[in-house]
Write a protein that holds these residues in place. Structure first.
Motif, PDB file in Angstrom:
ATOM      1  N   UNK A   1      -7.528 -15.950  -4.614  1.00 10.46           N
ATOM      2  CA  UNK A   1      -7.090 -17.190  -3.952  1.00 10.46           C
ATOM      3  C   UNK A   1      -7.865 -17.415  -2.651  1.00 10.46           C
ATOM      4  N   UNK A   2      -8.075 -16.323  -1.916  1.00 11.32           N
ATOM      5  CA  UNK A   2      -8.809 -16.418  -0.650  1.00 11.32           C
ATOM      6  C   UNK A   2     -10.245 -16.864  -0.879  1.00 11.32           C
ATOM      7  N   UNK A   3     -10.883 -16.247  -1.884  1.00 13.97           N
ATOM      8  CA  UNK A   3     -12.275 -16.583  -2.200  1.00 13.97           C
ATOM      9  C   UNK A   3     -12.372 -18.034  -2.667  1.00 13.97           C
ATOM     10  N   UNK A   4     -11.388 -18.459  -3.449  1.00  9.93           N
ATOM     11  CA  UNK A   4     -11.395 -19.816  -3.972  1.00  9.93           C
ATOM     12  C   UNK A   4     -11.248 -20.842  -2.852  1.00  9.93           C
ATOM     13  N   UNK A   5     -10.422 -20.513  -1.881  1.00 10.15           N
ATOM     14  CA  UNK A   5     -10.189 -21.428  -0.756  1.00 10.15           C
ATOM     15  C   UNK A   5     -11.467 -21.579   0.074  1.00 10.15           C
ATOM     16  N   UNK A   6     -12.078 -20.453   0.425  1.00  7.42           N
ATOM     17  CA  UNK A   6     -13.323 -20.500   1.205  1.00  7.42           C
ATOM     18  C   UNK A   6     -14.395 -21.257   0.417  1.00  7.42           C
ATOM     19  N   UNK A   7     -14.483 -20.948  -0.885  1.00  8.23           N
ATOM     20  CA  UNK A   7     -15.494 -21.597  -1.727  1.00  8.23           C
ATOM     21  C   UNK A   7     -15.288 -23.106  -1.729  1.00  8.23           C
ATOM     22  N   UNK A   8     -14.058 -23.518  -1.881  1.00  7.18           N
ATOM     23  CA  UNK A   8     -13.792 -24.946  -1.955  1.00  7.18           C
ATOM     24  C   UNK A   8     -14.153 -25.650  -0.635  1.00  7.18           C
ATOM     25  N   UNK A   9     -13.887 -24.993   0.483  1.00  5.61           N
ATOM     26  CA  UNK A   9     -14.252 -25.571   1.786  1.00  5.61           C
ATOM     27  C   UNK A   9     -15.769 -25.720   1.921  1.00  5.61           C
TER      28      UNK A   9
ATOM     29  N   UNK B   1     -31.992 -18.577  -6.249  1.00  9.75           N
ATOM     30  CA  UNK B   1     -31.638 -17.863  -7.479  1.00  9.75           C
ATOM     31  C   UNK B   1     -30.137 -17.898  -7.707  1.00  9.75           C
ATOM     32  N   UNK B   2     -29.603 -19.040  -8.118  1.00  6.84           N
ATOM     33  CA  UNK B   2     -28.170 -19.056  -8.403  1.00  6.84           C
ATOM     34  C   UNK B   2     -27.900 -18.301  -9.704  1.00  6.84           C
ATOM     35  N   UNK B   3     -26.640 -17.915  -9.917  1.00  2.00           N
ATOM     36  CA  UNK B   3     -26.250 -17.339 -11.196  1.00  2.00           C
ATOM     37  C   UNK B   3     -26.125 -18.532 -12.143  1.00  2.00           C
ATOM     38  N   UNK B   4     -27.160 -18.743 -12.958  1.00  8.89           N
ATOM     39  CA  UNK B   4     -27.345 -20.022 -13.653  1.00  8.89           C
ATOM     40  C   UNK B   4     -26.234 -20.385 -14.626  1.00  8.89           C
ATOM     41  N   UNK B   5     -25.655 -19.360 -15.262  1.00  3.15           N
ATOM     42  CA  UNK B   5     -24.632 -19.654 -16.273  1.00  3.15           C
ATOM     43  C   UNK B   5     -23.256 -19.845 -15.667  1.00  3.15           C
ATOM     44  N   UNK B   6     -23.120 -19.489 -14.407  1.00  2.10           N
ATOM     45  CA  UNK B   6     -21.829 -19.696 -13.752  1.00  2.10           C
ATOM     46  C   UNK B   6     -21.784 -21.089 -13.140  1.00  2.10           C
ATOM     47  N   UNK B   7     -20.567 -21.573 -12.942  1.00  2.00           N
ATOM     48  CA  UNK B   7     -20.421 -22.890 -12.328  1.00  2.00           C
ATOM     49  C   UNK B   7     -20.752 -22.797 -10.841  1.00  2.00           C
ATOM     50  N   UNK B   8     -20.913 -23.961 -10.245  1.00  2.00           N
ATOM     51  CA  UNK B   8     -21.147 -24.037  -8.806  1.00  2.00           C
ATOM     52  C   UNK B   8     -20.016 -23.314  -8.069  1.00  2.00           C
ATOM     53  N   UNK B   9     -18.777 -23.618  -8.466  1.00  2.00           N
ATOM     54  CA  UNK B   9     -17.637 -22.992  -7.789  1.00  2.00           C
ATOM     55  C   UNK B   9     -17.677 -21.467  -7.935  1.00  2.00           C
ATOM     56  N   UNK B  10     -17.972 -20.986  -9.156  1.00  2.00           N
ATOM     57  CA  UNK B  10     -18.005 -19.531  -9.372  1.00  2.00           C
ATOM     58  C   UNK B  10     -19.107 -18.865  -8.549  1.00  2.00           C
ATOM     59  N   UNK B  11     -20.241 -19.554  -8.431  1.00  2.00           N
ATOM     60  CA  UNK B  11     -21.336 -19.036  -7.612  1.00  2.00           C
ATOM     61  C   UNK B  11     -20.902 -18.855  -6.160  1.00  2.00           C
ATOM     62  N   UNK B  12     -20.234 -19.855  -5.640  1.00  2.00           N
ATOM     63  CA  UNK B  12     -19.838 -19.790  -4.228  1.00  2.00           C
ATOM     64  C   UNK B  12     -18.713 -18.774  -4.054  1.00  2.00           C
ATOM     65  N   UNK B  13     -17.825 -18.692  -5.044  1.00  2.00           N
ATOM     66  CA  UNK B  13     -16.751 -17.688  -4.970  1.00  2.00           C
ATOM     67  C   UNK B  13     -17.325 -16.273  -4.977  1.00  2.00           C
ATOM     68  N   UNK B  14     -18.330 -16.045  -5.807  1.00  2.00           N
ATOM     69  CA  UNK B  14     -18.950 -14.708  -5.871  1.00  2.00           C
ATOM     70  C   UNK B  14     -19.452 -14.300  -4.494  1.00  2.00           C
ATOM     71  N   UNK B  15     -20.013 -15.259  -3.765  1.00  2.00           N
ATOM     72  CA  UNK B  15     -20.481 -14.968  -2.404  1.00  2.00           C
ATOM     73  C   UNK B  15     -19.304 -14.737  -1.463  1.00  2.00           C
ATOM     74  N   UNK B  16     -18.237 -15.516  -1.650  1.00  2.00           N
ATOM     75  CA  UNK B  16     -17.076 -15.414  -0.762  1.00  2.00           C
ATOM     76  C   UNK B  16     -16.413 -14.041  -0.846  1.00  2.00           C
TER      77      UNK B  16
END
Ligand code: ADP
Ligand code: MG
Length: 247
Positions: free
Chosen positions: A111-119, A88-103
């Motif tokens: 910045x921290x969330x974005x870095x973890x998400x990108x990794x 159940x991803x957040x469908x309207x959000x991008x892949x990156x935003x989905x992973x950041x939300x979890x981070x």
């Protein structure tokens, strides 16, 4: 050393014993497979570990601490991550935003969330689709996004619920590599529920087999695959073991 222990874990849904006094120990650094026919209680065990469901009886010990009655968010914070059988991803959000939300479960800064998400996006081979809306991803990408989201919470133990279901053969090999990498490169302990024999037999150090909520047997993949009750209950009686061709 054991990272997670279930001690006679039991869940009763109005008379139905979905999980019936199941006990097992998962060692740190292990890939631990959990198998059983449909409806045998695998997802319920995950839901008990995360405390989406409250155990009827029994105990769950994580890193020496009794977590049986801890809240879901506390359990996540202590270091147990998971994926869901139905993604159940957040469908309207991008892949990156989905992973950041979890981070953000762990990271307090953007910045921290974005870095973890990108990794984790990179780890799950999603970099080329990171700006795509999650709702537009094909099944293979959605499954890998689900893993990336779980990893972004920086767990020390991850519960993977049928993350390889519905994948084509090349996606399957990719998924196996990613799952092995979660343990080998990230050092995360894994409990994996999977129906595809090629996956579970290939990557598990040990397998715990259940049917009707109760334990059948536990051991190394080759031994569990030979157990008559496992063959009958799970694999079908016409199942034959031929090298690695379990699928
Ligand atoms: P598996 O993941 O091994 O296929 P599940 O853990 O999803 O099996 O289900 C085990 C049993 O518990 C099934 O009989 C299922 O119908 C039942 N069950 C699961 N969740 C609930 C619930 N919330 N309420 C009632 N019964 C449930
Ligand atoms: Mg299930």
């Amino acid at each position: 050393m054991s990272i997670l222990s279930l001690d006679k874990l039991t869940k009763n849904f109005g008379g139905l014993m979905a999980v019936d006094h199941v006990s097992f120990d998962v060692n740190e650094g292990e890939i631990f497979g959990l198998i059983g026919p449909n409806g045998s209680g695998k997802t319920t065990i995950f839901n008990l570990i995360n405390h989406y469901y409250t155990a009827t009886d029994g105990k769950i010990i994580f890193k020496g601490q009794d977590i049986t009655n801890k809240k879901t968010f506390e359990i996540a914070r202590l270091g147990i991550g998971r994926t869901f059988q139905v993604v159940k991803p957040l469908r309207r959000l991008s892949v990156e935003e989905n992973v950041m939300a979890a981070a953000f479960a762990r990271e307090s800064t953007f910045a921290g969330a974005r870095k973890v998400a990108s990794e984790m996006i990179d780890f799950c081979n999603l970099t080329n689709v990171s700006n795509m809306k999650a709702g537009g991803l094909p099944i293979g990408g959605r499954k890998r996004l689900e893993i990336a989201r779980a990893l972004a919470t920086r767990p020390s133990l991850i519960l993977l619920d049928e993350t390889a279901a519905g994948l084509n053969p090349s996606e399957l090999d990719e998924a196996i590599d990613i799952i092995k990498g979660i343990r080998d490169k990230l050092g995360i302990t894994i409990i994996i529920v999977e129906h595809i024999m090629k996956v579970i037999m290939n990557i598990s150090d040990r397998i715990h087999a259940i049917a009707f909520g109760a334990t059948i047997t536990e051991g190394p993949p080759a031994e569990v695959a030979k157990h008559p009750t496992v063959i009958e209950a799970y694999l079908g009686s016409d199942y034959k073991m031929e090298g690695q061709n379990y699928a």
